[in-house]
Design a protein around this motif. Sequence first.
Motif, PDB file in Angstrom:
ATOM      1  N   ARG A 301       0.836  -1.208   0.000  1.00  0.00           N
ATOM      2  CA  ARG A 301       0.000   0.000   0.000  1.00  0.00           C
ATOM      3  C   ARG A 301       0.872   1.260   0.000  1.00  0.00           C
ATOM      4  N   TYR A 302       1.963   1.219   0.731  1.00  0.00           N
ATOM      5  CA  TYR A 302       2.800   2.401   0.910  1.00  0.00           C
ATOM      6  C   TYR A 302       3.762   2.627  -0.254  1.00  0.00           C
ATOM      7  N   ASN A 303       4.291   1.514  -0.806  1.00  0.00           N
ATOM      8  CA  ASN A 303       5.382   1.655  -1.762  1.00  0.00           C
ATOM      9  C   ASN A 303       5.310   0.690  -2.940  1.00  0.00           C
ATOM     10  N   GLN A 304       4.153   0.010  -3.098  1.00  0.00           N
ATOM     11  CA  GLN A 304       3.959  -0.954  -4.188  1.00  0.00           C
ATOM     12  C   GLN A 304       5.044  -2.036  -4.218  1.00  0.00           C
ATOM     13  N   ASN A 305       5.533  -2.415  -3.036  1.00  0.00           N
ATOM     14  CA  ASN A 305       6.512  -3.501  -2.953  1.00  0.00           C
ATOM     15  C   ASN A 305       5.815  -4.853  -2.958  1.00  0.00           C
ATOM     16  N   VAL A 306       6.474  -5.832  -3.564  1.00  0.00           N
ATOM     17  CA  VAL A 306       6.019  -7.218  -3.527  1.00  0.00           C
ATOM     18  C   VAL A 306       7.246  -8.093  -3.309  1.00  0.00           C
ATOM     19  N   LEU A 307       7.155  -9.041  -2.378  1.00  0.00           N
ATOM     20  CA  LEU A 307       8.257  -9.961  -2.132  1.00  0.00           C
ATOM     21  C   LEU A 307       7.931 -11.348  -2.686  1.00  0.00           C
ATOM     22  N   GLY A 308       8.965 -12.115  -2.920  1.00  0.00           N
ATOM     23  CA  GLY A 308       8.785 -13.500  -3.338  1.00  0.00           C
ATOM     24  C   GLY A 308       9.095 -13.771  -4.788  1.00  0.00           C
ATOM     25  N   GLY A 309       9.048 -12.748  -5.633  1.00  0.00           N
ATOM     26  CA  GLY A 309       9.340 -12.963  -7.041  1.00  0.00           C
ATOM     27  C   GLY A 309       8.445 -13.995  -7.688  1.00  0.00           C
ATOM     28  N   GLY A 310       7.171 -14.027  -7.271  1.00  0.00           N
ATOM     29  CA  GLY A 310       6.242 -14.999  -7.831  1.00  0.00           C
ATOM     30  C   GLY A 310       6.244 -16.343  -7.120  1.00  0.00           C
ATOM     31  N   ARG A 311       7.091 -16.483  -6.116  1.00  0.00           N
ATOM     32  CA  ARG A 311       7.142 -17.727  -5.351  1.00  0.00           C
ATOM     33  C   ARG A 311       6.822 -17.444  -3.884  1.00  0.00           C
ATOM     34  N   PRO A 312       6.432 -18.474  -3.130  1.00  0.00           N
ATOM     35  CA  PRO A 312       6.108 -18.266  -1.718  1.00  0.00           C
ATOM     36  C   PRO A 312       7.298 -17.740  -0.920  1.00  0.00           C
ATOM     37  N   VAL A 313       7.008 -16.940   0.081  1.00  0.00           N
ATOM     38  CA  VAL A 313       8.006 -16.507   1.048  1.00  0.00           C
ATOM     39  C   VAL A 313       7.985 -17.542   2.172  1.00  0.00           C
ATOM     40  N   LEU A 314       9.063 -18.314   2.300  1.00  0.00           N
ATOM     41  CA  LEU A 314       9.071 -19.458   3.201  1.00  0.00           C
ATOM     42  C   LEU A 314       9.451 -19.074   4.624  1.00  0.00           C
ATOM     43  N   THR A 315       8.681 -19.574   5.588  1.00  0.00           N
ATOM     44  CA  THR A 315       8.969 -19.369   7.011  1.00  0.00           C
ATOM     45  C   THR A 315       9.398 -20.671   7.681  1.00  0.00           C
ATOM     46  N   GLY A 316       9.534 -21.728   6.933  1.00  0.00           N
ATOM     47  CA  GLY A 316       9.929 -23.018   7.479  1.00  0.00           C
ATOM     48  C   GLY A 316      10.028 -24.020   6.351  1.00  0.00           C
ATOM     49  N   PRO A 317      10.277 -25.279   6.679  1.00  0.00           N
ATOM     50  CA  PRO A 317      10.283 -25.868   8.024  1.00  0.00           C
ATOM     51  C   PRO A 317      11.634 -25.777   8.723  1.00  0.00           C
ATOM     52  N   GLN A 318      11.566 -25.812  10.045  1.00  0.00           N
ATOM     53  CA  GLN A 318      12.746 -25.857  10.891  1.00  0.00           C
ATOM     54  C   GLN A 318      12.553 -27.003  11.877  1.00  0.00           C
ATOM     55  N   ILE A 319      13.478 -27.964  11.889  1.00  0.00           N
ATOM     56  CA  ILE A 319      13.389 -29.085  12.817  1.00  0.00           C
ATOM     57  C   ILE A 319      13.926 -28.650  14.175  1.00  0.00           C
ATOM     58  N   ILE A 320      13.080 -28.789  15.206  1.00  0.00           N
ATOM     59  CA  ILE A 320      13.442 -28.393  16.568  1.00  0.00           C
ATOM     60  C   ILE A 320      13.563 -29.652  17.418  1.00  0.00           C
ATOM     61  N   THR A 321      14.669 -29.781  18.160  1.00  0.00           N
ATOM     62  CA  THR A 321      14.895 -30.929  19.031  1.00  0.00           C
ATOM     63  C   THR A 321      15.153 -30.450  20.459  1.00  0.00           C
ATOM     64  N   ALA A 322      15.476 -31.399  21.329  1.00  0.00           N
ATOM     65  CA  ALA A 322      15.784 -31.051  22.722  1.00  0.00           C
ATOM     66  C   ALA A 322      16.942 -30.069  22.803  1.00  0.00           C
ATOM     67  N   ASP A 323      17.854 -30.140  21.847  1.00  0.00           N
ATOM     68  CA  ASP A 323      19.006 -29.231  21.854  1.00  0.00           C
ATOM     69  C   ASP A 323      18.602 -27.776  21.666  1.00  0.00           C
TER      70      ASP A 323
END
Length: 337
Positions: A301-323
């Motif tokens: 809305r402010y600056n007509q920016n778009v991220l991703g270049g036509g592909r999803p912006v990924l937030t994962g996956p990240q494997i989390i363990t006891a460590d």
Amino acid sequence: MARVRTGVRVMGAVLAAVLGASLAGCSSTGGKRAEERAAREAAEGRSAVTTPRWTFAMVTHSGDGDTFWDIVQEGAEEAARKDNINFLYSHNDEGQQQAELVQTAIDKKVDGLIVSLAKPDSMKAVVAKAVKAGIPVVTVNSGSAESAEFGALTHIGQDESIAGEAVGDELDARGRKKALCILHEQGNVGHEQRCAGAKKTFDGTMQNLYVDGTNMPDVQASIEAKLDSDKSIDAVVTLGAPFAAAAVKAKKTSGSDAEIDTFDLNASVAAGLSDRTLGFAVDQQPFLQGYEAVDLLWLHRYNQNVLGGGRPVLTGPQIITADDADELAEYTKRGTR
């Protein structure tokens, strides 16, 4: 497709666009005054930015009491405060009702719309209406495959198939041979993709078990019955943090030795990882999904920016363990991880 390397914990590039308030003037005094003013406004619940007061709506497929979506909403509200946004949130786990909530947002002439597409067939027509009305749309969490087709600016979340593949690889690394994948929401395409992805890379055998996610005693009983009838099952994978606790109880009452693993992270899961009641969790960073969805709409809305270049912006996956669990515990307790 090459297998996901679980040794590399973060599987997707995370793009974070965070704009801070500009400091007034160049002198040290001017900078200090700007910081003090921003702090006062934040303390008073006011935004420190001077851009227009836009209204954004988020409509998700969450059911009542879903801790995952509480974290998504928290992230969105945090970004909304920063960006001077009037934020509206609504949800329904039934596709038709979710579509009706989107229509309500359109009727209110909101300035931006965020939707999840767990049941894309129910959402296609109403998302098209929003786009036709000139309302920019960002999809979040579910529906990466349909997002561009439906006219959204971008999709923010994890690729569910890749996340599933990471689970299959992790099960292999742990020497598991027979697993159950617990699907708690009928018709959710993302859940099907997760289990299919895990089955693809898992060298052992994996069976889907469908349960009624709105009835936790039924979830526990269904898992318990399966573990009772087949003692060779050595892993149970749940698709949401609340269901991991039910699986742990089912394991105990059935006398099974199966490892319990789960998608998503919350305080309970972090504690389970810490005490090794749980083996691993797959985090898709829900706070970031909500935060970035609002922030990207603001940038557009402010600056007509778009991220991703036509592909999803990924937030994962990240494997989390006891460590990793102890380091993340403080963030899960405050509801941001």
